[in-house]
Design a protein around this motif. Sequence first.
Motif, PDB file in Angstrom:
ATOM      1  N   TYR A 124      -3.481  11.751   3.222  1.00  0.00           N
ATOM      2  CA  TYR A 124      -2.485  12.099   4.227  1.00  0.00           C
ATOM      3  C   TYR A 124      -1.088  12.198   3.609  1.00  0.00           C
ATOM      4  CZ  TYR A 124      -5.804  11.311   8.068  1.00  0.00           C
ATOM      5  OH  TYR A 124      -6.866  11.397   8.931  1.00  0.00           O
ATOM      6  N   ALA A 125      -0.789  11.279   2.690  1.00  0.00           N
ATOM      7  CA  ALA A 125       0.543  11.252   2.096  1.00  0.00           C
ATOM      8  C   ALA A 125       0.815  12.497   1.263  1.00  0.00           C
ATOM      9  CB  ALA A 125       0.709   9.995   1.240  1.00  0.00           C
ATOM     10  N   CYS A 126      -0.162  12.901   0.447  1.00  0.00           N
ATOM     11  CA  CYS A 126       0.040  14.073  -0.405  1.00  0.00           C
ATOM     12  C   CYS A 126       0.074  15.350   0.434  1.00  0.00           C
ATOM     13  CB  CYS A 126      -1.051  14.144  -1.465  1.00  0.00           C
ATOM     14  SG  CYS A 126      -0.699  15.309  -2.802  1.00  0.00           S
ATOM     15  N   PHE A 127      -0.791  15.422   1.429  1.00  0.00           N
ATOM     16  CA  PHE A 127      -0.779  16.560   2.362  1.00  0.00           C
ATOM     17  C   PHE A 127       0.586  16.683   3.017  1.00  0.00           C
ATOM     18  CE2 PHE A 127      -2.176  17.511   6.982  1.00  0.00           C
ATOM     19  CZ  PHE A 127      -1.796  18.838   6.890  1.00  0.00           C
ATOM     20  N   ALA A 128       1.119  15.567   3.527  1.00  0.00           N
ATOM     21  CA  ALA A 128       2.425  15.580   4.185  1.00  0.00           C
ATOM     22  C   ALA A 128       3.535  15.963   3.215  1.00  0.00           C
ATOM     23  CB  ALA A 128       2.715  14.212   4.801  1.00  0.00           C
ATOM     24  N   GLN A 129       3.450  15.470   1.989  1.00  0.00           N
ATOM     25  CA  GLN A 129       4.512  15.768   1.026  1.00  0.00           C
ATOM     26  C   GLN A 129       4.554  17.250   0.691  1.00  0.00           C
ATOM     27  OE1 GLN A 129       5.311  13.173  -2.312  1.00  0.00           O
ATOM     28  NE2 GLN A 129       5.524  14.909  -3.689  1.00  0.00           N
ATOM     29  N   LEU A 130       3.386  17.848   0.439  1.00  0.00           N
ATOM     30  CA  LEU A 130       3.354  19.264   0.109  1.00  0.00           C
ATOM     31  C   LEU A 130       3.834  20.119   1.281  1.00  0.00           C
ATOM     32  CD1 LEU A 130      -0.027  19.420  -1.844  1.00  0.00           C
ATOM     33  CD2 LEU A 130       2.291  19.364  -2.783  1.00  0.00           C
ATOM     34  N   LEU A 131       3.440  19.730   2.491  1.00  0.00           N
ATOM     35  CA  LEU A 131       3.891  20.441   3.678  1.00  0.00           C
ATOM     36  C   LEU A 131       5.403  20.292   3.848  1.00  0.00           C
ATOM     37  CD1 LEU A 131       3.140  22.004   6.241  1.00  0.00           C
ATOM     38  CD2 LEU A 131       2.630  19.828   7.345  1.00  0.00           C
TER      39      LEU A 131
ATOM     40  N   SER B 229       0.824  -1.198   0.000  1.00  0.00           N
ATOM     41  CA  SER B 229       0.000   0.000   0.000  1.00  0.00           C
ATOM     42  C   SER B 229       0.858   1.246   0.000  1.00  0.00           C
ATOM     43  CB  SER B 229      -0.923  -0.001   1.225  1.00  0.00           C
ATOM     44  OG  SER B 229      -1.634   1.205   1.315  1.00  0.00           O
ATOM     45  N   ALA B 230       1.943   1.216   0.776  1.00  0.00           N
ATOM     46  CA  ALA B 230       2.838   2.364   0.822  1.00  0.00           C
ATOM     47  C   ALA B 230       3.623   2.488  -0.463  1.00  0.00           C
ATOM     48  CB  ALA B 230       3.794   2.220   2.008  1.00  0.00           C
ATOM     49  N   GLY B 231       4.063   1.357  -0.993  1.00  0.00           N
ATOM     50  CA  GLY B 231       4.967   1.376  -2.124  1.00  0.00           C
ATOM     51  C   GLY B 231       4.362   1.915  -3.403  1.00  0.00           C
ATOM     52  N   ASP B 232       3.058   1.721  -3.591  1.00  0.00           N
ATOM     53  CA  ASP B 232       2.492   2.155  -4.865  1.00  0.00           C
ATOM     54  C   ASP B 232       1.464   3.272  -4.701  1.00  0.00           C
ATOM     55  OD1 ASP B 232       0.071  -0.582  -5.365  1.00  0.00           O
ATOM     56  OD2 ASP B 232       0.306   0.915  -3.791  1.00  0.00           O
ATOM     57  N   ILE B 233       1.471   3.933  -3.561  1.00  0.00           N
ATOM     58  CA  ILE B 233       0.405   4.897  -3.284  1.00  0.00           C
ATOM     59  C   ILE B 233       0.391   6.060  -4.266  1.00  0.00           C
ATOM     60  CG2 ILE B 233       1.675   6.335  -1.623  1.00  0.00           C
ATOM     61  CD1 ILE B 233      -0.957   6.270   0.041  1.00  0.00           C
TER      62      ILE B 233
ATOM     63  N   CYS C 150       0.971  12.811  -6.711  1.00  0.00           N
ATOM     64  CA  CYS C 150       0.762  13.945  -5.801  1.00  0.00           C
ATOM     65  C   CYS C 150       1.402  15.173  -6.438  1.00  0.00           C
ATOM     66  CB  CYS C 150       1.398  13.663  -4.441  1.00  0.00           C
ATOM     67  SG  CYS C 150       1.266  15.067  -3.282  1.00  0.00           S
ATOM     68  N   LEU C 151       0.570  16.072  -6.930  1.00  0.00           N
ATOM     69  CA  LEU C 151       1.053  17.259  -7.613  1.00  0.00           C
ATOM     70  C   LEU C 151       0.705  18.515  -6.819  1.00  0.00           C
ATOM     71  CD1 LEU C 151      -0.159  16.357 -11.221  1.00  0.00           C
ATOM     72  CD2 LEU C 151       2.107  15.958 -10.228  1.00  0.00           C
ATOM     73  N   PRO C 152       1.545  19.533  -6.875  1.00  0.00           N
ATOM     74  CA  PRO C 152       1.201  20.797  -6.219  1.00  0.00           C
ATOM     75  C   PRO C 152       0.027  21.438  -6.932  1.00  0.00           C
ATOM     76  CG  PRO C 152       3.151  21.074  -7.570  1.00  0.00           C
ATOM     77  CD  PRO C 152       2.838  19.608  -7.562  1.00  0.00           C
ATOM     78  N   PRO C 153      -0.691  22.334  -6.273  1.00  0.00           N
ATOM     79  CA  PRO C 153      -1.826  22.998  -6.916  1.00  0.00           C
ATOM     80  C   PRO C 153      -1.411  23.688  -8.207  1.00  0.00           C
ATOM     81  CG  PRO C 153      -1.846  23.407  -4.571  1.00  0.00           C
ATOM     82  CD  PRO C 153      -0.540  22.733  -4.872  1.00  0.00           C
TER      83      PRO C 153
END
Length: 330
Positions: A296-303, A83-87, A93-96
Amino acid sequence: MSSFCPFFPAARLAVSAAAALLLLTPMSQSRAQVQAAPATQAPAQTANPAPASPAQTTVAVTSPEQRGITARAIDKVKQVAKSAGDIFSRVPCLPPKGGSKTMGSLPHVAAKLVAGKPVVIVAFGSSSTAGYGASSPDFNYPNRLAAQLRRHYPSADITVVNAGVGGEDAPEMMKRLQTQVIDVHPDMVIWQVGTNAVLRNLDPGDTAKLVEEGISHIQAAGGADIVLVDPQYSPAVNQRKESAGKMVKLLGKVAELRHVGIFPRFEVMRDWHENQSIPVESFVIADGLHMNDWGYACFAQLLGDDIIRSVGQIKLGVNVPTDVRTYRPM
């Protein structure tokens, strides 16, 4: 290495599970495999291995129940790792869209990272911070953020404390602000607030006043960098669109007034859906409120990307006024 890697904890789990399985493997079988490996072994040694000792026989004995528990544990680890590996291969996950607005700095935490000093970040909030909706604690946003920062700064001592409690908003959070935030002596506080106030029909103005009061206490205690995180864009929140809009606007004003950062989660998530055409169910679970692993992953990455960018500004000597810390990854 600058790429985001939220999967490191799952990898450690997989290694631990594999080690546990090896311990439960019959010793005579393991020894036979080792003996068969060298090409120069005498035929007699491979054809007639020495009988197992009593100690080896004891190690080899495992009950069907133990084997079943071990197999289930390993299967769970494999599922989590996959699940983590291919999320992000399922949905990137792209910036706005529309480019980035001018962003100020996070001088305290950035200076600590540049100097190689230990960094403590407190993630303060409700269920979005605690990680409700994530398939594993490893996949909540504070843990993913920690993994990203540690991967980018491998020699740094970075601690991300998860101080999220489900169901709370500003009134309840203020009661534990001293013990769970200020007394930890953080270098940075990420304060996620406002969603439950919207859902409870609380006055957004009252929430804004409490948040401003809390920021003033944090700043007086040691000057930690502060980033507010406003409500999420989701069906449950959008049912109270007017209240949510007021909350987002007021938290932005508080951030501007107190010279702290604001991560515009509502606008970021709305961009996912309305501009990037990502279905809501791709980032929100079935309750229509909480984020899923991808969210959660995309939110964390952008932050995390913005924290890393801020550190880069300090390294390059970019002159960002200390009273301007607008924190917008847009």
